[in-house]
Motif scaffolding. Sequence first.
Motif, PDB file in Angstrom:
ATOM      1  N   VAL A   1       0.836  -1.205   0.000  1.00 53.92           N
ATOM      2  CA  VAL A   1       0.000   0.000   0.000  1.00 53.92           C
ATOM      3  C   VAL A   1       0.870   1.254   0.000  1.00 53.92           C
ATOM      4  CG1 VAL A   1      -1.638   1.352   1.372  1.00 53.92           C
ATOM      5  CG2 VAL A   1      -2.018  -1.085   1.022  1.00 53.92           C
ATOM      6  N   ARG A   2       1.911   1.283   0.841  1.00 54.32           N
ATOM      7  CA  ARG A   2       2.788   2.462   0.882  1.00 54.32           C
ATOM      8  C   ARG A   2       3.508   2.653  -0.452  1.00 54.32           C
ATOM      9  NH1 ARG A   2       3.869   0.451   6.050  1.00 54.32           N
ATOM     10  NH2 ARG A   2       5.863  -0.373   5.370  1.00 54.32           N
TER      11      ARG A   2
ATOM     12  N   VAL B   1       1.056   4.109  -2.896  1.00 61.01           N
ATOM     13  CA  VAL B   1       0.802   5.515  -2.571  1.00 61.01           C
ATOM     14  C   VAL B   1       1.927   6.391  -3.120  1.00 61.01           C
ATOM     15  CG1 VAL B   1       0.769   7.165  -0.642  1.00 61.01           C
ATOM     16  CG2 VAL B   1      -0.704   5.145  -0.594  1.00 61.01           C
TER      17      VAL B   1
ATOM     18  N   SER C   1       1.044  12.133  -0.938  1.00 58.70           N
ATOM     19  CA  SER C   1       1.119  10.924  -0.114  1.00 58.70           C
ATOM     20  C   SER C   1       0.500  11.163   1.256  1.00 58.70           C
ATOM     21  CB  SER C   1       2.557  10.420  -0.005  1.00 58.70           C
ATOM     22  OG  SER C   1       3.375  11.358   0.642  1.00 58.70           O
TER      23      SER C   1
ATOM     24  N   LEU D   1      -3.259  10.878   0.743  1.00 60.86           N
ATOM     25  CA  LEU D   1      -3.636   9.485   0.493  1.00 60.86           C
ATOM     26  C   LEU D   1      -3.562   8.653   1.769  1.00 60.86           C
ATOM     27  CD1 LEU D   1      -2.009   8.831  -2.995  1.00 60.86           C
ATOM     28  CD2 LEU D   1      -4.445   9.060  -2.458  1.00 60.86           C
ATOM     29  N   HIS D   2      -2.554   8.905   2.600  1.00 65.17           N
ATOM     30  CA  HIS D   2      -2.451   8.179   3.864  1.00 65.17           C
ATOM     31  C   HIS D   2      -3.569   8.570   4.826  1.00 65.17           C
ATOM     32  CE1 HIS D   2       1.118   5.813   3.233  1.00 65.17           C
ATOM     33  NE2 HIS D   2       1.787   6.876   2.819  1.00 65.17           N
TER      34      HIS D   2
ATOM     35  N   VAL E   1      -6.642   9.235   3.810  1.00 68.97           N
ATOM     36  CA  VAL E   1      -7.830   8.575   3.275  1.00 68.97           C
ATOM     37  C   VAL E   1      -7.807   7.064   3.525  1.00 68.97           C
ATOM     38  CG1 VAL E   1      -9.053   8.058   1.127  1.00 68.97           C
ATOM     39  CG2 VAL E   1      -8.199  10.352   1.540  1.00 68.97           C
ATOM     40  N   ILE E   2      -6.633   6.458   3.435  1.00 66.64           N
ATOM     41  CA  ILE E   2      -6.522   5.006   3.594  1.00 66.64           C
ATOM     42  C   ILE E   2      -6.698   4.650   5.070  1.00 66.64           C
ATOM     43  CG2 ILE E   2      -4.959   3.038   3.370  1.00 66.64           C
ATOM     44  CD1 ILE E   2      -3.660   4.556   1.018  1.00 66.64           C
TER      45      ILE E   2
ATOM     46  N   ASP F   1      -6.323   3.106   8.712  1.00 63.63           N
ATOM     47  CA  ASP F   1      -5.109   2.707   9.440  1.00 63.63           C
ATOM     48  C   ASP F   1      -4.919   1.195   9.471  1.00 63.63           C
ATOM     49  OD1 ASP F   1      -4.276   5.243   9.972  1.00 63.63           O
ATOM     50  OD2 ASP F   1      -5.228   5.351  11.943  1.00 63.63           O
TER      51      ASP F   1
ATOM     52  N   ILE G   1      -5.278  -0.835   7.129  1.00 63.63           N
ATOM     53  CA  ILE G   1      -4.641  -1.267   5.874  1.00 63.63           C
ATOM     54  C   ILE G   1      -3.223  -0.701   5.781  1.00 63.63           C
ATOM     55  CG2 ILE G   1      -4.760  -1.101   3.353  1.00 63.63           C
ATOM     56  CD1 ILE G   1      -7.810  -1.010   3.650  1.00 63.63           C
ATOM     57  N   ASP G   2      -3.055   0.529   6.229  1.00 58.37           N
ATOM     58  CA  ASP G   2      -1.783   1.238   6.096  1.00 58.37           C
ATOM     59  C   ASP G   2      -1.031   1.252   7.432  1.00 58.37           C
ATOM     60  OD1 ASP G   2       0.242   2.810   5.085  1.00 58.37           O
ATOM     61  OD2 ASP G   2      -0.841   4.673   5.359  1.00 58.37           O
TER      62      ASP G   2
END
Length: 133
Positions: free
Chosen positions: A11-12, A15, A119, A122-123, A125-126, A128, A130-131
């Motif tokens: 995921v990172r 992103v 980034s 995006l972080h 929105v994603i 926690d 998942i990221d």
Amino acid sequence: MQASPGMAFVVRTLVIALSLWVATVLVSGIDLGGGTTATRAGTLIVVALIFGVVNAVVKPVVATIGCPLYVLTLGLFGLVVNALLFMLTGWLSGLLNLPFHVDGFWAGFWGAIIVAIVSFFLHVVIPDRIDAR
């Protein structure tokens, strides 16, 4: 339930790849070579991996050595470091024959800022789970 460390890494990386793509669209001095969409996406993923390695290995060394400059400039020296690391990513990509080029300091400067901003959002929105970091 947290995602696996492998999933968080993927995921990172995605992103950063998307952030790099936004930088190529917005900054005229950052070029992503032609080709098919799949080729361009693959190039962005590899460049995102290079960007991650540069930030994980080189940035702490530079930050340690340049600590007095960070303090003296109230952190603004970090913008210069980020621009130079972005240029280093472009140079390393060229060594690997990847069609990703950063033309000069100002392109690297604005590219690094755009990658950081995109980034960050995006972080946000994603989720926690998942990221996980």
